[in-house]
Design an enzyme around this catalytic site. Structure first.
Site, PDB file in Angstrom:
ATOM      1  N   LEU A 101    -117.183 -16.373 -10.579  1.00 28.02           N
ATOM      2  CA  LEU A 101    -115.862 -16.137 -10.467  1.00 28.02           C
ATOM      3  C   LEU A 101    -115.404 -14.506 -10.069  1.00 28.02           C
ATOM      4  CD1 LEU A 101    -112.660 -17.730 -11.590  1.00 28.02           C
ATOM      5  CD2 LEU A 101    -113.397 -15.528 -12.602  1.00 28.02           C
ATOM      6  N   ASP A 149    -109.507  -9.861 -10.995  1.00 28.89           N
ATOM      7  CA  ASP A 149    -108.979  -8.632 -10.684  1.00 28.89           C
ATOM      8  C   ASP A 149    -109.929  -7.329  -9.873  1.00 28.89           C
ATOM      9  OD1 ASP A 149    -107.545  -9.974 -12.182  1.00 28.89           O
ATOM     10  OD2 ASP A 149    -107.235  -8.199 -13.946  1.00 28.89           O
ATOM     11  N   GLN A 161    -113.628  -8.003 -11.660  1.00 30.93           N
ATOM     12  CA  GLN A 161    -113.725  -8.972 -12.967  1.00 30.93           C
ATOM     13  C   GLN A 161    -114.725 -10.120 -12.544  1.00 30.93           C
ATOM     14  OE1 GLN A 161    -111.798  -9.003 -16.559  1.00 30.93           O
ATOM     15  NE2 GLN A 161    -112.646  -7.152 -15.742  1.00 30.93           N
ATOM     16  N   SER A 200    -109.824  -5.542 -17.480  1.00 31.70           N
ATOM     17  CA  SER A 200    -109.648  -4.694 -16.243  1.00 31.70           C
ATOM     18  C   SER A 200    -109.339  -3.236 -16.567  1.00 31.70           C
ATOM     19  CB  SER A 200    -108.262  -5.475 -15.566  1.00 31.70           C
ATOM     20  OG  SER A 200    -108.813  -6.653 -14.837  1.00 31.70           O
ATOM     21  N   ARG A 205    -103.722  -4.212 -22.281  1.00 34.94           N
ATOM     22  CA  ARG A 205    -104.774  -4.232 -21.564  1.00 34.94           C
ATOM     23  C   ARG A 205    -104.623  -3.547 -20.350  1.00 34.94           C
ATOM     24  NH1 ARG A 205    -104.098  -9.627 -22.226  1.00 34.94           N
ATOM     25  NH2 ARG A 205    -102.992 -10.496 -20.420  1.00 34.94           N
ATOM     26  N   ASP A 206    -105.668  -3.449 -19.654  1.00 32.49           N
ATOM     27  CA  ASP A 206    -105.549  -2.955 -18.254  1.00 32.49           C
ATOM     28  C   ASP A 206    -105.165  -1.418 -17.913  1.00 32.49           C
ATOM     29  OD1 ASP A 206    -106.017  -5.625 -17.931  1.00 32.49           O
ATOM     30  OD2 ASP A 206    -104.124  -6.138 -17.304  1.00 32.49           O
ATOM     31  N   GLU A 261     -99.079  -7.500 -16.587  1.00 35.40           N
ATOM     32  CA  GLU A 261    -100.734  -7.124 -16.246  1.00 35.40           C
ATOM     33  C   GLU A 261    -100.748  -6.341 -15.373  1.00 35.40           C
ATOM     34  OE1 GLU A 261    -102.182 -11.400 -15.847  1.00 35.40           O
ATOM     35  OE2 GLU A 261    -103.006 -10.804 -18.037  1.00 35.40           O
TER      36      GLU A 261
HETATM   37  C1  FRU Z   1    -105.331 -10.452 -14.975  1.00 39.20           C
HETATM   38  C2  FRU Z   1    -105.910 -10.287 -16.358  1.00 39.20           C
HETATM   39  C3  FRU Z   1    -106.098  -8.733 -16.968  1.00 39.20           C
HETATM   40  C4  FRU Z   1    -107.302  -8.835 -17.875  1.00 39.20           C
HETATM   41  C5  FRU Z   1    -108.164  -9.623 -16.780  1.00 39.20           C
HETATM   42  C6  FRU Z   1    -109.337 -10.479 -17.693  1.00 39.20           C
HETATM   43  O1  FRU Z   1    -105.823 -11.219 -14.160  1.00 39.20           O
HETATM   44  O2  FRU Z   1    -105.582 -11.250 -17.172  1.00 39.20           O
HETATM   45  O3  FRU Z   1    -104.806  -8.732 -17.689  1.00 39.20           O
HETATM   46  O4  FRU Z   1    -107.476  -7.851 -17.973  1.00 39.20           O
HETATM   47  O5  FRU Z   1    -107.371 -10.408 -16.015  1.00 39.20           O
HETATM   48  O6  FRU Z   1    -110.162 -10.866 -16.838  1.00 39.20           O
END
Ligand code: FRU
Length: 484
Positions: free
Chosen positions: A43, A46, A62, A106, A165-166, A224
């Site tokens: 898969l 992001d 990701q 991410s 996060r991110d 996000e």
């Molecule tokens: C967005 C998310 C991010 C996170 C990542 C994990 O799609 O949920 O917030 O960092 O995917 O895969």
């Protein structure tokens, strides 16, 4: 649909050999993309760590190696000389430390002098599955591999929920500081952004405060993947609000929106010039990220995941799913965002093809449309029936895309029919079709529509009401090699 146990989803990859057979199997899928970045196995979601560094574009995504399921996430690394031809580089970041034991989530990148720095979320979980998100960093070493710093930069704020996060890093020349924008959630479950600052990229980070966006104190449950940049003297803030439905977007609870406005780093306030807008009106578009170091004050370059969290796609049966969009150029004209496909993509065009109803599996179409209503159907049967319809109603200046006519239907409980409201009359379409996606650029970028599409053998035709059509088959530009 296959049920995955938590153990299976969070299994650590010990050796590339464990997924070689999966790669050999999926590479024969008729839905493998020809000119879009896609997961080497399993898969992709992001886009991460997107930047221009020493003349080369770096991008990660990701990655879940084992199949079409969200679980233990890696960063998979690809590079490009021109944002059109991409090569697989192997694993960028593996979740191999205690602080990222349940995923390298991410983040972003920035090129500073000779260095390229990466910022990501170390998703730690303890034995009770309690989550601690760490903001972590890495750099590109002399061999072109990502190397982690020994320790995270900072931990989560106790006055916000576990959803932090991110990290999106930016340099602000006026303040002489770096800033990190973190997607977050308040304790009472409202989406927000936390801001950190430092004079140096890898040390000295301190919490600056929560971003204020007047009028948007309560807008979704988590923001996000924030992204901020300046284009033509205006600030652009993009994020993916989730845990809420929004008007015009069916039952989806995952969205990607933007504001144009002004970012004040003294007061940490982003003042929008107008209401939020959808970044893309399609079925499958999320977690968009811009590249760092574009070095052109008039434009940004954006890439996004073709897909949505919590949704399921037909290639799940084949144990893979997801793709990146084409990179696109963003400009601001008259206070509105314009999005156009990456310039130079025309280099992939072969001979112009006659408009005889046959749709190559990887192609570009350009349509000049006379005034009035307009109908187009992509991926129809040879007799013109079925497919994905695109209808324009001139009276309301609204396009409606309906994918219910395709053999392979998916996510019907979320949406299969969506509207695209236009400001101007529909006059021009530019459409990029790959083996499992379609991206529609409307009126030179006034609006875009991105969707997965999985046509079967008998669905490679199209029909349209009178229009001037130009069409080209596009050649492959992304290597689909097993590099892990
Ligand atoms: C967005 C998310 C991010 C996170 C990542 C994990 O799609 O949920 O917030 O960092 O995917 O895969």
């Amino acid at each position: 649909m296959k049920e995955w146990s938590r153990e299976e989803r969070y299994r650590v990859l010990q050796s590339p050999e464990e997924i070689r057979e999966l790669y050999e199997r999926i590479k024969r899928s008729p839905y493998r993309q020809r000119y879009h970045v896609q997961p080497v196995t399993g898969l992709s979601s992001d886009p991460n760590g997107f930047a221009l560094h020493k003349g080369k574009w770096h991008l990660c995504y990701q990655w879940g190696p084992w199949g079409a399921v969200h679980g233990l996430k890696y960063w998979y690394h690809v590079t490009s000389p021109d944002l059109i031809h991409w090569s697989n580089e192997g694993i960028g970041l593996a979740p191999d430390r205690d602080y990222d034991n349940k995923g390298a989530h991410s983040g972003s990148a920035i090129s500073v002098g000779d260095e390229l720095y990466f910022y990501y979320t170390g998703n730690h979980r303890d034995e009770n599955w309690v989550r601690t998100p760490w903001t972590c960093a890495a750099f590109l070493d002399a061999e072109g591999k990502l190397r982690k710093l020994p320790e995270p930069l900072f931990g989560p704020r106790p006055d916000h929920s576990e959803h932090q996060r991110d990290p999106k890093v930016v340099w602000n020349a006026e303040k002489g500081r770096y800033y990190i924008f973190i997607g977050a959630q308040t304790l009472d479950k409202r989406g927000c952004v936390l801001i950190y600052e430092s004079e140096r990229p890898l040390t000295g980070w301190r919490f600056a405060g929560e971003l204020k966006v007047p009028g948007y104190e309560s807008f979704g449950g988590m923001w996000e993947c924030p992204y901020i940049t300046r284009i033509g003297g205006k600030d652009l803030l993009i994020f993916s609000p989730q845990y809420t439905t929004l008007p015009g977007r069916g039952n989806s609870t995952n969205h990607n929106v933007y504001f144009i406005g002004r970012m004040d780093y003294d007061t940490l306030t982003f003042t929008p010039d107008g209401p939020y807008r959808f970044l893309d009106f399609g079925f499958d578009f999320y977690a968009a990220q811009g590249a760092a170091n574009v070095n052109d004050p008039q434009k940004a370059i954006l890439i996004s995941w073709i897909g949505l969290p919590d949704n399921h796609y037909p290639t799940e049966e084949e144990d893979w799913e997801g793709s990146m969009t084409l990179p696109r150029e963003l400009r601001i004209r008259d206070g509105r965002l314009l999005q156009t496909p990456i310039s130079g993509i025309e280099a992939l065009r072969g001979e112009a093809l006659p408009d005889e109803g046959r749709l190559p599996e990887a192609c570009e179409l350009e349509l000049e449309i006379p005034a009035g209503d307009f109908d187009l159907a992509l991926f129809t049967k040879p007799d013109g029936s079925g497919g994905m319809s695109f209808r324009y109603d001139a009276a309301s200046k609204t396009c409606t895309v309906d994918r219910r006519g395709m053999n392979k239907r998916f996510n019907p409980q979320v949406f299969e029919v969506l509207d695209v409201p236009l400001e101007n009359e529909l006059r021009r379409l530019r459409i990029f079709i790959d083996r499992s996606s379609a991206e529609i650029f409307i009126n030179d970028g006034e609006a875009t529509f991105t969707t997965h599409s999985y046509p079967e053998e008998n669905e490679h035709w199209f029909t349209h009401s009178p229009a001037a059509v130009r069409m080209w088959a596009l050649s492959a530009s992304v290597t689909d090699e097993f590099v892990v």
